[in-house]
Write a protein that holds these residues in place. Structure first.
Motif, short mmCIF file in Angstrom:
data_model
loop_
_atom_site.label_atom_id
_atom_site.label_comp_id
_atom_site.label_asym_id
_atom_site.label_seq_id
_atom_site.Cartn_x
_atom_site.Cartn_y
_atom_site.Cartn_z
N GLU A 65 -9.00 5.78 4.16
CA GLU A 65 -7.55 5.57 4.17
C GLU A 65 -7.09 4.64 3.05
O GLU A 65 -5.91 4.61 2.72
CB GLU A 65 -7.08 5.04 5.51
CG GLU A 65 -7.63 3.67 5.85
CD GLU A 65 -7.30 3.23 7.27
OE1 GLU A 65 -6.84 2.08 7.42
OE2 GLU A 65 -7.49 4.03 8.19
N ASP A 66 -8.03 3.89 2.45
CA ASP A 66 -7.67 2.99 1.35
C ASP A 66 -7.85 3.65 -0.02
O ASP A 66 -7.44 3.08 -1.03
CB ASP A 66 -8.52 1.71 1.40
CG ASP A 66 -8.17 0.86 2.61
OD1 ASP A 66 -7.03 0.96 3.11
OD2 ASP A 66 -9.05 0.09 3.06
N TYR A 102 -8.91 2.13 -5.23
CA TYR A 102 -8.65 1.91 -3.82
C TYR A 102 -7.80 0.65 -3.61
O TYR A 102 -7.72 -0.21 -4.48
CB TYR A 102 -9.95 1.82 -3.03
CG TYR A 102 -10.82 0.64 -3.38
CD1 TYR A 102 -10.79 -0.52 -2.61
CD2 TYR A 102 -11.66 0.66 -4.49
CE1 TYR A 102 -11.58 -1.62 -2.94
CE2 TYR A 102 -12.44 -0.42 -4.82
CZ TYR A 102 -12.40 -1.55 -4.03
OH TYR A 102 -13.18 -2.64 -4.37
N PHE A 103 -7.20 0.58 -2.44
CA PHE A 103 -6.35 -0.55 -2.07
C PHE A 103 -7.19 -1.60 -1.36
O PHE A 103 -7.90 -1.30 -0.41
CB PHE A 103 -5.22 -0.07 -1.15
CG PHE A 103 -4.28 -1.16 -0.73
CD1 PHE A 103 -3.32 -1.62 -1.60
CD2 PHE A 103 -4.35 -1.72 0.54
CE1 PHE A 103 -2.43 -2.62 -1.22
CE2 PHE A 103 -3.48 -2.71 0.93
CZ PHE A 103 -2.52 -3.17 0.05
N GLN A 104 -7.11 -2.83 -1.84
CA GLN A 104 -7.81 -3.95 -1.20
C GLN A 104 -6.76 -4.87 -0.61
O GLN A 104 -5.99 -5.51 -1.33
CB GLN A 104 -8.68 -4.70 -2.20
CG GLN A 104 -9.44 -5.84 -1.58
CD GLN A 104 -10.29 -6.59 -2.61
OE1 GLN A 104 -10.31 -6.24 -3.79
NE2 GLN A 104 -10.96 -7.60 -2.15
N GLU A 105 -6.72 -4.92 0.71
CA GLU A 105 -5.71 -5.72 1.40
C GLU A 105 -6.01 -7.21 1.30
O GLU A 105 -7.17 -7.63 1.33
CB GLU A 105 -5.65 -5.31 2.87
CG GLU A 105 -4.56 -5.99 3.65
CD GLU A 105 -4.46 -5.51 5.08
OE1 GLU A 105 -3.79 -6.19 5.87
OE2 GLU A 105 -5.04 -4.46 5.41
N ASP A 154 -7.25 5.84 -3.25
CA ASP A 154 -6.06 6.29 -3.99
C ASP A 154 -6.44 7.40 -4.96
O ASP A 154 -5.65 8.33 -5.17
CB ASP A 154 -5.44 5.12 -4.74
CG ASP A 154 -4.15 5.50 -5.43
OD1 ASP A 154 -3.22 5.95 -4.72
OD2 ASP A 154 -4.08 5.37 -6.66
N LYS A 173 0.86 -1.18 0.00
CA LYS A 173 0.00 0.00 0.00
C LYS A 173 0.90 1.23 0.00
O LYS A 173 1.81 1.35 0.81
CB LYS A 173 -0.89 -0.01 1.25
CG LYS A 173 -1.84 1.14 1.32
CD LYS A 173 -2.71 1.01 2.56
CE LYS A 173 -3.67 2.16 2.67
NZ LYS A 173 -4.49 2.04 3.88
#
Length: 116
Positions: free
Chosen positions: A108-109, A61-64, A111, A33
């Motif tokens: 927070e995720d 968005y960031f997908q963990e 982008d 990330k």
């Protein structure tokens, strides 16, 4: 020909093989990330203030990867276009719907946001 085909049928008995191969591919495409700069955070905050329920937006968005946790977090960047159902400033989440699935994205995720 039919009898010849039966010779190769045992190879189809490797249950889970295709899933294992796709999981290995998923692991190789994971990235860290990235941290946003202060300017990027300010720009996203401004865009979030302009968004209203019912608007159509495209978000990146960031997908963990929660199945294989790592430190620092690894995952993939996803892009989703949908209708804004709600923005929750308390829990800092953006709720989008693509018509069939509702996705909750933490601020927070995020982008990038593109208001359509």
């Amino acid at each position: 020909v039919e009898n010849r085909a039966k010779i190769f049928s045992p190879f189809a008995a490797l249950r889970g093989y295709e899933e294992e191969i796709s999981e290995e591919g998923w692991k190789k495409t994971r990235v860290s990330k990235k941290e946003l700069s202060e300017e990027d955070i300010d720009r996203l905050s401004g865009l979030l203030r302009r968004i209203r329920s019912g608007m159509t937006v495209t978000v990146r968005y960031f997908q963990e990867d929660t199945v294989h946790p790592a430190s620092p977090p690894l995952g993939i960047f996803c892009e989703l276009t949908g209708r804004v159902e709600r923005i929750d400033p308390v829990f800092q989440t953006l709720h989008l719907s693509d018509g069939t699935v509702r996705t909750d994205i933490r601020f927070e995720d995020l982008d990038d946001i593109d208001i359509l």
